[in-house]
Write a protein that holds these residues in place. Structure first.
Motif, PDB file in Angstrom:
ATOM      1  N   ASP A 141      31.822  17.057  67.133  1.00  0.00           N
ATOM      2  CA  ASP A 141      31.274  16.191  66.104  1.00  0.00           C
ATOM      3  C   ASP A 141      30.428  16.948  65.097  1.00  0.00           C
ATOM      4  O   ASP A 141      29.909  16.360  64.145  1.00  0.00           O
ATOM      5  CB  ASP A 141      30.419  15.082  66.751  1.00  0.00           C
ATOM      6  N   ARG A 142      30.260  18.254  65.295  1.00  0.00           N
ATOM      7  CA  ARG A 142      29.418  19.053  64.415  1.00  0.00           C
ATOM      8  C   ARG A 142      30.256  19.767  63.357  1.00  0.00           C
ATOM      9  O   ARG A 142      31.377  20.162  63.616  1.00  0.00           O
ATOM     10  CB  ARG A 142      28.627  20.107  65.212  1.00  0.00           C
ATOM     11  N   VAL A 143      29.707  19.906  62.165  1.00  0.00           N
ATOM     12  CA  VAL A 143      30.344  20.670  61.100  1.00  0.00           C
ATOM     13  C   VAL A 143      29.488  21.896  60.820  1.00  0.00           C
ATOM     14  O   VAL A 143      28.336  21.780  60.411  1.00  0.00           O
ATOM     15  CB  VAL A 143      30.505  19.835  59.814  1.00  0.00           C
ATOM     16  N   LEU A 144      30.065  23.065  61.063  1.00  0.00           N
ATOM     17  CA  LEU A 144      29.370  24.324  60.818  1.00  0.00           C
ATOM     18  C   LEU A 144      29.892  24.928  59.519  1.00  0.00           C
ATOM     19  O   LEU A 144      31.068  24.812  59.198  1.00  0.00           O
ATOM     20  CB  LEU A 144      29.599  25.299  61.977  1.00  0.00           C
ATOM     21  N   LYS A 145      29.013  25.581  58.777  1.00  0.00           N
ATOM     22  CA  LYS A 145      29.396  26.169  57.502  1.00  0.00           C
ATOM     23  C   LYS A 145      29.019  27.641  57.453  1.00  0.00           C
ATOM     24  O   LYS A 145      27.964  28.044  57.943  1.00  0.00           O
ATOM     25  CB  LYS A 145      28.716  25.441  56.334  1.00  0.00           C
ATOM     26  N   THR A 146      29.893  28.429  56.823  1.00  0.00           N
ATOM     27  CA  THR A 146      29.575  29.828  56.573  1.00  0.00           C
ATOM     28  C   THR A 146      28.693  29.924  55.332  1.00  0.00           C
ATOM     29  O   THR A 146      28.550  28.955  54.575  1.00  0.00           O
ATOM     30  CB  THR A 146      30.849  30.654  56.325  1.00  0.00           C
ATOM     31  N   ILE A 147      28.113  31.093  55.108  1.00  0.00           N
ATOM     32  CA  ILE A 147      27.422  31.328  53.849  1.00  0.00           C
ATOM     33  C   ILE A 147      28.457  31.708  52.793  1.00  0.00           C
ATOM     34  O   ILE A 147      29.586  32.053  53.120  1.00  0.00           O
ATOM     35  CB  ILE A 147      26.368  32.452  53.983  1.00  0.00           C
ATOM     36  N   SER A 148      28.103  31.613  51.519  1.00  0.00           N
ATOM     37  CA  SER A 148      29.032  32.003  50.460  1.00  0.00           C
ATOM     38  C   SER A 148      28.895  33.498  50.172  1.00  0.00           C
ATOM     39  O   SER A 148      27.835  34.094  50.393  1.00  0.00           O
ATOM     40  CB  SER A 148      28.760  31.192  49.197  1.00  0.00           C
ATOM     41  N   TYR A 149      29.993  34.082  49.679  1.00  0.00           N
ATOM     42  CA  TYR A 149      30.012  35.509  49.349  1.00  0.00           C
ATOM     43  C   TYR A 149      30.548  35.685  47.939  1.00  0.00           C
ATOM     44  O   TYR A 149      31.395  34.912  47.484  1.00  0.00           O
ATOM     45  CB  TYR A 149      30.912  36.290  50.312  1.00  0.00           C
ATOM     46  N   GLU A 150      30.063  36.719  47.254  1.00  0.00           N
ATOM     47  CA  GLU A 150      30.610  37.105  45.959  1.00  0.00           C
ATOM     48  C   GLU A 150      31.323  38.442  46.090  1.00  0.00           C
ATOM     49  O   GLU A 150      30.798  39.369  46.706  1.00  0.00           O
ATOM     50  CB  GLU A 150      29.517  37.198  44.890  1.00  0.00           C
ATOM     51  N   VAL A 151      32.524  38.521  45.513  1.00  0.00           N
ATOM     52  CA  VAL A 151      33.322  39.750  45.563  1.00  0.00           C
ATOM     53  C   VAL A 151      33.567  40.215  44.137  1.00  0.00           C
ATOM     54  O   VAL A 151      34.101  39.463  43.318  1.00  0.00           O
ATOM     55  CB  VAL A 151      34.669  39.508  46.277  1.00  0.00           C
ATOM     56  N   GLU A 152      33.183  41.450  43.848  1.00  0.00           N
ATOM     57  CA  GLU A 152      33.432  42.019  42.526  1.00  0.00           C
ATOM     58  C   GLU A 152      34.683  42.883  42.597  1.00  0.00           C
ATOM     59  O   GLU A 152      34.799  43.766  43.445  1.00  0.00           O
ATOM     60  CB  GLU A 152      32.244  42.863  42.064  1.00  0.00           C
ATOM     61  N   VAL A 153      35.634  42.610  41.694  1.00  0.00           N
ATOM     62  CA  VAL A 153      36.893  43.356  41.664  1.00  0.00           C
ATOM     63  C   VAL A 153      36.914  44.193  40.393  1.00  0.00           C
ATOM     64  O   VAL A 153      36.743  43.669  39.283  1.00  0.00           O
ATOM     65  CB  VAL A 153      38.102  42.401  41.688  1.00  0.00           C
ATOM     66  N   VAL A 154      37.116  45.506  40.536  1.00  0.00           N
ATOM     67  CA  VAL A 154      37.057  46.421  39.402  1.00  0.00           C
ATOM     68  C   VAL A 154      38.357  47.198  39.300  1.00  0.00           C
ATOM     69  O   VAL A 154      39.080  47.390  40.274  1.00  0.00           O
ATOM     70  CB  VAL A 154      35.870  47.402  39.538  1.00  0.00           C
ATOM     71  N   ASN A 155      38.637  47.657  38.090  1.00  0.00           N
ATOM     72  CA  ASN A 155      39.787  48.525  37.834  1.00  0.00           C
ATOM     73  C   ASN A 155      39.289  49.958  37.878  1.00  0.00           C
ATOM     74  O   ASN A 155      38.489  50.381  37.050  1.00  0.00           O
ATOM     75  CB  ASN A 155      40.396  48.192  36.470  1.00  0.00           C
ATOM     76  N   THR A 156      39.753  50.716  38.852  1.00  0.00           N
ATOM     77  CA  THR A 156      39.245  52.074  39.039  1.00  0.00           C
ATOM     78  C   THR A 156      39.834  53.064  38.046  1.00  0.00           C
ATOM     79  O   THR A 156      39.345  54.189  37.930  1.00  0.00           O
ATOM     80  CB  THR A 156      39.548  52.557  40.467  1.00  0.00           C
ATOM     81  N   ALA A 157      40.916  52.671  37.341  1.00  0.00           N
ATOM     82  CA  ALA A 157      41.482  53.562  36.326  1.00  0.00           C
ATOM     83  C   ALA A 157      40.575  53.560  35.102  1.00  0.00           C
ATOM     84  O   ALA A 157      40.247  52.500  34.561  1.00  0.00           O
ATOM     85  CB  ALA A 157      42.886  53.107  35.945  1.00  0.00           C
ATOM     86  N   GLN A 158      40.124  54.709  34.663  1.00  0.00           N
ATOM     87  CA  GLN A 158      39.199  54.827  33.545  1.00  0.00           C
ATOM     88  C   GLN A 158      39.938  55.098  32.245  1.00  0.00           C
ATOM     89  O   GLN A 158      40.913  55.856  32.203  1.00  0.00           O
ATOM     90  CB  GLN A 158      38.195  55.966  33.815  1.00  0.00           C
ATOM     91  N   LYS A 159      39.471  54.470  31.176  1.00  0.00           N
ATOM     92  CA  LYS A 159      40.059  54.696  29.862  1.00  0.00           C
ATOM     93  C   LYS A 159      39.818  56.148  29.441  1.00  0.00           C
ATOM     94  O   LYS A 159      38.707  56.664  29.559  1.00  0.00           O
ATOM     95  CB  LYS A 159      39.436  53.743  28.848  1.00  0.00           C
ATOM     96  N   GLY A 160      40.852  56.801  28.943  1.00  0.00           N
ATOM     97  CA  GLY A 160      40.707  58.181  28.511  1.00  0.00           C
ATOM     98  C   GLY A 160      41.024  59.205  29.575  1.00  0.00           C
ATOM     99  O   GLY A 160      40.879  60.405  29.354  1.00  0.00           O
ATOM    100  N   ASP A 161      41.442  58.741  30.780  1.00  0.00           N
ATOM    101  CA  ASP A 161      41.845  59.709  31.804  1.00  0.00           C
ATOM    102  C   ASP A 161      43.006  60.544  31.279  1.00  0.00           C
ATOM    103  O   ASP A 161      43.966  59.995  30.717  1.00  0.00           O
ATOM    104  CB  ASP A 161      42.278  58.981  33.085  1.00  0.00           C
ATOM    105  N   PRO A 162      42.962  61.872  31.428  1.00  0.00           N
ATOM    106  CA  PRO A 162      44.040  62.718  30.896  1.00  0.00           C
ATOM    107  C   PRO A 162      45.335  62.527  31.656  1.00  0.00           C
ATOM    108  O   PRO A 162      45.342  62.343  32.871  1.00  0.00           O
ATOM    109  CB  PRO A 162      43.488  64.144  31.088  1.00  0.00           C
ATOM    110  N   ILE A 163      46.458  62.550  30.926  1.00  0.00           N
ATOM    111  CA  ILE A 163      47.791  62.484  31.522  1.00  0.00           C
ATOM    112  C   ILE A 163      48.483  63.809  31.217  1.00  0.00           C
ATOM    113  O   ILE A 163      48.738  64.132  30.052  1.00  0.00           O
ATOM    114  CB  ILE A 163      48.601  61.312  30.951  1.00  0.00           C
ATOM    115  N   ASN A 164      48.777  64.571  32.222  1.00  0.00           N
ATOM    116  CA  ASN A 164      49.332  65.903  32.042  1.00  0.00           C
ATOM    117  C   ASN A 164      50.831  65.908  32.278  1.00  0.00           C
ATOM    118  O   ASN A 164      51.311  65.368  33.274  1.00  0.00           O
ATOM    119  CB  ASN A 164      48.659  66.886  33.012  1.00  0.00           C
ATOM    120  N   ASP A 165      51.581  66.485  31.355  1.00  0.00           N
ATOM    121  CA  ASP A 165      53.021  66.650  31.549  1.00  0.00           C
ATOM    122  C   ASP A 165      53.280  67.721  32.597  1.00  0.00           C
ATOM    123  O   ASP A 165      52.560  68.721  32.674  1.00  0.00           O
ATOM    124  CB  ASP A 165      53.690  67.076  30.241  1.00  0.00           C
ATOM    125  N   ILE A 166      54.301  67.512  33.403  1.00  0.00           N
ATOM    126  CA  ILE A 166      54.615  68.507  34.430  1.00  0.00           C
ATOM    127  C   ILE A 166      55.509  69.610  33.875  1.00  0.00           C
ATOM    128  O   ILE A 166      55.729  70.621  34.520  1.00  0.00           O
ATOM    129  CB  ILE A 166      55.293  67.831  35.640  1.00  0.00           C
TER     130      ILE A 166
END
Length: 306
Positions: free
Chosen positions: A110-135
């Protein structure tokens, strides 16, 4: 003096015993989020554990439906013992931003248990200006006519297909649109879609999330086609506001749309868990709304004529 000291010790012992018993027989819920910051597509783990069950049943959202829709669940594993319940969820997020895992409800007896809320930050790890080298160094290659055809044939074929599509659309608008856009056709088509939804037995299986997602999607398409209101692109609040200003839909039908759509939003974000009776009523109300819609169209046409 010794007697008073003995009474104090006795009270202290009883108090400690009370707290020990209370903790021993009450359920304890704990949750854990492995990472608060993620890269795009990175796997994260969310765990919920309940102890001291004493053979009581735990009720929660169905498998792969515990987290909000932004979280792509990869694995949802459950471990249930007579005295413990543990649910481990692996998930990823594929859009940048900050997302919230809201308080989640778990019913134990008869009991209702609740979790706490969480925030998740999602980032793009690719950086603008990263060099692209031809092989290797670039080489100049002389192309023949057949080479150009191989390079651009799909673009040419796509352009021809686009022209053909334009011709088909023009023919459809000119010769076939009036009959297929009639209120009766839209109503019959939507009733068939609702019958197909009913046959999926989401209501009987308690799959309320899939049920409301498809029910509201069918309803939005119907409102867009039948009433010429852009329900397929509007948020629920904006849609309800526009319907009330537009006055094309009767008040009874507005009330049905408002109730079902707001409940669907709560289900989507795991803020409510409707029972079978509620889902049956919402399905029946939407079906009746679709059937009654032709009267709204007739009244609107009469009003325009006046």
């Amino acid at each position: 003096m010794a007697k008073n000291y003995y009474l104090k010790l006795k009270k202290l012992f009883l108090l400690i015993s009370f707290f020990i018993c209370a903790n021993a027989f009450s359920q304890i819920l704990s949750s854990n989020l492995e990472k608060k910051t993620l890269a795009l597509g990175e796997v994260n783990r969310f765990t919920v554990k309940i102890d001291n069950l004493n053979n009581q049943e735990v009720k929660a959202a169905a498998k792969d439906q515990l987290l909000p829709f932004h979280f792509e669940e990869i694995k949802d594993s459950l471990s249930v013992q007579p005295n413990s319940y543990q649910r481990n969820i692996e998930f990823s997020v594929f859009e940048e931003g900050t997302y919230t895992i809201p308080e989640l409800e778990f019913k134990v007896g008869d009991r209702v248990l609740k979790t706490i809320s969480y925030e998740v930050e999602v980032v793009n790890t690719a950086q603008k200006g990263d060099p692209i080298n031809d092989i290797m160094n670039n080489k100049e290659v002389k192309l023949e006519v057949t080479d150009y055809w191989q390079l651009y044939k799909w673009y040419i074929l796509a352009a021809l297909a686009f022209v053909a599509l334009i011709i088909v659309i023009v023919m459809f608008v000119k010769y076939g649109r009036k009959s297929k856009d009639s209120p009766v056709v839209a109503t019959n088509q939507t009733l068939k879609e609702l019958d197909s939804l009913k046959k999926k037995k989401y209501i009987e299986e308690g799959n309320y999330r899939s049920f409301y997602v498809e029910l509201i999607d069918i309803s939005r398409k119907f409102i867009t086609k039948q009433y010429k209101i852009p329900a397929d692109v509007l948020l629920t609040d904006d849609l309800i506001h526009l319907m009330k200003e537009n006055n094309t839909i009767s008040q009874d039908n507005e009330k049905v749309v408002e109730d079902v759509f707001f409940r669907g939003d709560l289900v989507k974000f795991a803020k409510t868990f409707p029972d079978q009776q509620t889902m049956e009523k919402d399905f029946s109300d939407i079906r009746d709304f679709v059937k009654r819609s032709s009267k709204d169209i007739e009244f609107e046409n009469l009003r325009k004529d006046v």
